[in-house]
Motif scaffolding. Sequence first.
Motif, PDB file in Angstrom:
ATOM      1  N   THR A 159       0.852  -1.180   0.000  1.00  0.00           N
ATOM      2  CA  THR A 159       0.000   0.000   0.000  1.00  0.00           C
ATOM      3  C   THR A 159       0.888   1.229   0.000  1.00  0.00           C
ATOM      4  OG1 THR A 159      -1.736  -1.145   1.255  1.00  0.00           O
ATOM      5  CG2 THR A 159      -1.781   1.259   1.257  1.00  0.00           C
ATOM      6  N   SER A 168      -1.145  -2.916   3.796  1.00  0.00           N
ATOM      7  CA  SER A 168      -2.006  -2.693   4.948  1.00  0.00           C
ATOM      8  C   SER A 168      -3.091  -3.764   4.928  1.00  0.00           C
ATOM      9  CB  SER A 168      -2.635  -1.301   4.889  1.00  0.00           C
ATOM     10  OG  SER A 168      -3.528  -1.112   5.957  1.00  0.00           O
ATOM     11  N   ASP A 171      -6.840  -3.296   4.372  1.00  0.00           N
ATOM     12  CA  ASP A 171      -7.343  -2.792   3.087  1.00  0.00           C
ATOM     13  C   ASP A 171      -8.012  -3.870   2.245  1.00  0.00           C
ATOM     14  OD1 ASP A 171      -6.009  -0.594   4.032  1.00  0.00           O
ATOM     15  OD2 ASP A 171      -4.800  -0.263   2.238  1.00  0.00           O
ATOM     16  N   ARG A 316     -15.361   2.562   7.005  1.00  0.00           N
ATOM     17  CA  ARG A 316     -14.439   1.989   6.035  1.00  0.00           C
ATOM     18  C   ARG A 316     -15.254   1.511   4.835  1.00  0.00           C
ATOM     19  NH1 ARG A 316     -12.528  -0.214  11.121  1.00  0.00           N
ATOM     20  NH2 ARG A 316     -10.330   0.230  11.489  1.00  0.00           N
ATOM     21  N   ARG A 318     -14.446  -0.902   1.391  1.00  0.00           N
ATOM     22  CA  ARG A 318     -13.507  -1.699   0.602  1.00  0.00           C
ATOM     23  C   ARG A 318     -14.204  -2.178  -0.667  1.00  0.00           C
ATOM     24  NH1 ARG A 318     -13.149  -3.677   5.937  1.00  0.00           N
ATOM     25  NH2 ARG A 318     -11.122  -3.371   6.931  1.00  0.00           N
ATOM     26  N   ASN A 342      -7.589  -3.173  -5.553  1.00  0.00           N
ATOM     27  CA  ASN A 342      -8.227  -2.915  -4.268  1.00  0.00           C
ATOM     28  C   ASN A 342      -8.388  -1.414  -4.083  1.00  0.00           C
ATOM     29  OD1 ASN A 342      -9.097  -3.912  -1.549  1.00  0.00           O
ATOM     30  ND2 ASN A 342      -7.504  -2.479  -0.933  1.00  0.00           N
ATOM     31  N   TYR A 344      -9.720   1.292  -1.281  1.00  0.00           N
ATOM     32  CA  TYR A 344     -10.041   1.369   0.146  1.00  0.00           C
ATOM     33  C   TYR A 344     -10.217   2.824   0.568  1.00  0.00           C
ATOM     34  CZ  TYR A 344      -9.331   0.919   5.233  1.00  0.00           C
ATOM     35  OH  TYR A 344      -9.458   0.974   6.602  1.00  0.00           O
ATOM     36  N   SER A 401      -6.935   4.819  -0.564  1.00  0.00           N
ATOM     37  CA  SER A 401      -5.827   4.047  -1.132  1.00  0.00           C
ATOM     38  C   SER A 401      -6.346   3.149  -2.234  1.00  0.00           C
ATOM     39  CB  SER A 401      -5.151   3.185  -0.059  1.00  0.00           C
ATOM     40  OG  SER A 401      -4.559   3.976   0.940  1.00  0.00           O
ATOM     41  N   THR A 431      -2.143   6.753  -2.537  1.00  0.00           N
ATOM     42  CA  THR A 431      -2.839   7.077  -1.303  1.00  0.00           C
ATOM     43  C   THR A 431      -2.881   8.585  -1.139  1.00  0.00           C
ATOM     44  OG1 THR A 431      -2.213   5.037  -0.147  1.00  0.00           O
ATOM     45  CG2 THR A 431      -2.807   6.909   1.220  1.00  0.00           C
TER      46      THR A 431
END
Length: 946
Positions: A159, A168, A171, A316, A318, A342, A344, A401, A431
Amino acid sequence: MFIRSQREIALRLLAGSSAAVLAFGLIPAAFAQDATSATPVADGQVAPAAQSASGANTAPSGDQGQGVEAAAAPGGDDIVVTGVRASLRSAQAIKRNSDQIVDSIVAEDIGKLPDRNVAEALQRISGIQVTRNYGEGSSVAIRGLTQVRTELNGRDIFTASGTGTSLSLEDIPSELLAGIDVYKNPSADLIEDQLSGTINLRTRKAFDFDGFKISAGVANTYYDLARKSQPTASVLLSDRWNTGIGEIGVLVSASYQKTVFSQDTISTEPFNTLDPNDPDAATRAASIASLATLGRTGQVTTLPRGTGIGQVNGARRRFGIDASLQWRPTDTLEFTGEVFRNDYKFRYDDFSYFAQPTEGVTNVSPLPGAPFTFAPNGDFQSGTFQNIRVAANTSLENRHSTTTDYSLNGKWRPTSNLTITADGQYVDSKTTRTRSIVGLNGNNDGTLFQDISGDVPSFQITTPTGLTNAATYGSAFYLDNLNRSRGKDKTARLDGEYKFDNSVLRSIKLGVRYADRSNLYSDTGYRYTGLNAVPSQLEFADFSKFFHGDADLFGNALLFSRGITQDYDLTRATLGITTLPSYLPSSTTTQSQKTYTGYATAFFNAADLPVPIDGNIGLRVVQTKLAVAGFYQQTDLITPPGGTAQVTGPTTFVAAGNKDDYTSVLPSANFRAHLTERLQLRLALSKNISRPDLNQLNPSLNITEPGRAQIAQLQYTSGGNPNLKPMTAKNVDASAEWYFAPTGSLTVAGFYKDISDYIQTGISNRAVTFTDGLTANYSVTSYSNVSNAKVKGAEVAYQQFFDFLPGPLAGLGAQANFTFVDSQAPSPATEGPVRDLPLQGLSKYNYNLIGIYELGIISARVAYNWRSKYLVATSSNGSGNLPVFQKPSGQLDASITANVTPHFSLTLNAVNLTNTVRSTFYGITTRPRDSIMSDRQIAGVARITF
């Protein structure tokens, strides 16, 4: 007492299911029945259809939920093994047949790891300790060390951040994974750059399945402290076809998670010592006066510098997608292309409300005549203070991210003995982060009663105007900070393996690898804006439900509007701040790391010896070329003409950096002795390195002048050391492993690591004088290569299903593991009563107790995880130079699944059933730091698979 009651809850639940009582007493009975119910496994070979591990890439897990393994049953029929039993059997096969010391977690069905969070799932493995961030596992230590390498399908994954070297774990949506493998000792064909172990996340591929496959799941989770619920959904589609150009397979899986969280914290400010013999005359005089007020003349005494509370509400999100294409044009050639992405998002808004000494005063002032109590060592326990200033901060933090991993793999088997593999990868990670804080400063006329003697500290604050009156505040300020990271990684590798027939030398693997990693990190630094007046956008904060209403606090108070704070642009507009902080050239740090690697590994199998021995011996050689560049940056405050409030002024900067080039020679040897068909011993010897992460190498140091209200307080900043060398570890690992059933094992392992050039944090004090003539004292945290560190310990792990029990009891099973880790390392610079510190994040003791039930349509699990105290930080914001430890704590989780049909299941998950309060302290328990309460979570899950 609270911790003891948690242990009792877990033990009683396990005992109630008979798992704990039967765990060891019935092993012989399980061993006796193994001959008729288990698939025979001899000479360390994998049972039919079980997984195997070879080198850096573990074989795909296959369709674990659909009967991938079968055991021979009387009468010639097959017993189909599914669910938890299949996942435990597959994980055990990986551990048993690996060339290295490996522990694995295998999803019991598509999208169904045993825990929703990757880090939470990993904590069930012996030797692993998890650190939580706002109620979720976020990072792990393996065998006491946090220098962990993360991989996706045997390749780099990370990340982008100031650290920039690892992933991370919070994530990644766990629904995308088929399994996780943890390599605890290296071999030459494994990628270097870890001290403690490698975590390899495995995804599924189309060729894992026989044909068309679809699986989908939906969930809704309720968070009791936040008093909200959020959805989760995942889907997998896969198929394979025979075509005119060969066999083709396509798989696409996606996961979407939304979670919320709330966290309540009660904090005690750092302790100051009143010493009647202090060498500084001014400090000595102030101490003598305070001691006289306390009635403790001549006695060394400590007092906290106030107290406060904080509440964080956040969310959060995801979103992960994995798409792979496989092509097998011939029986000897196979290509796999994969894109893993991914996305996040993490955000929270919070408030903190503090009672502190008057501006410019170091110690709190005892109220004359008020009763005080003290611990036997002179530490404050309860009492009342005067001339207190209240302060309230309302803030926002956002992080976004994205990590995208593109990979292409080709495997060619020109003969049955030779395999050549080529692999290429490109990772792009970004990020961005925003931090925004509105601060209100009160008048210096408050009174504070504080009691820290109980499990949860309590306090009361009074002011002449009242806490719900805007007149309590006399000034206000605003801080904001932006940062962004961009990390890229290009790698290519070529591996070849040649197998020998009828030879002690089983095979030889040779390979080369090139990696080019770059990272760019930019930070505006904190911009300070003094406000000419206290904002009028204040709101009442209701603390009646704080700590579920169990906290003894002061009532309600006024804060800056949290509704405005949640929007960064709206906050600035409300305060009349029209510009964004500037990304100056000096606020950018760049890092470049190129590695050139070659390795050779010989695998052998001396099966004709009285005690058969197999294993591998290898050598890995790595050249590392490193370059880092940054700046020392200092920003002063100014008071504009005609104004009264300070604002950010000019910034000066000086370039800093370093280049380095070094070669590492890393030998390794792994041996396994097959004492019996089911009992084996392992011995591993190795040398490996862990390079400094990018944050540790960062040459930049950012100093921003504090406002007048904070100028007398100790300020904190941190920077890296571009001259750091990599840490080098010499390792000895050994284990004894008894596999008495397909899902039954008892293993004992020991390890010892001798680490050179260990990187430790250090603290130095620096006085900085600014252009307006004001001087601030800074505590600067940085890094250095201290001499040596040693880590040693042992692990014990056990699992078993009690199939031999009559009737419904045959569904019972148990898992248990215990880890002991001890370390010796030079202690970082610190203050307070405890100066000899262990490694950060290291608990000396850690255990898991898991009760399992699986029979018919029901599958259930109760899991309790406990770890002893550990060092959280050598110093941190608001802690001075005092080390902060977390007290021993445990957490109880549970789940139950009803497999309504072979294709449809319903699951109920519960996390943190014990409502664990995590407490920290400054070195010794009579000096508490934080008491932290997070959400309990209840989730309902529906899943279909065809």
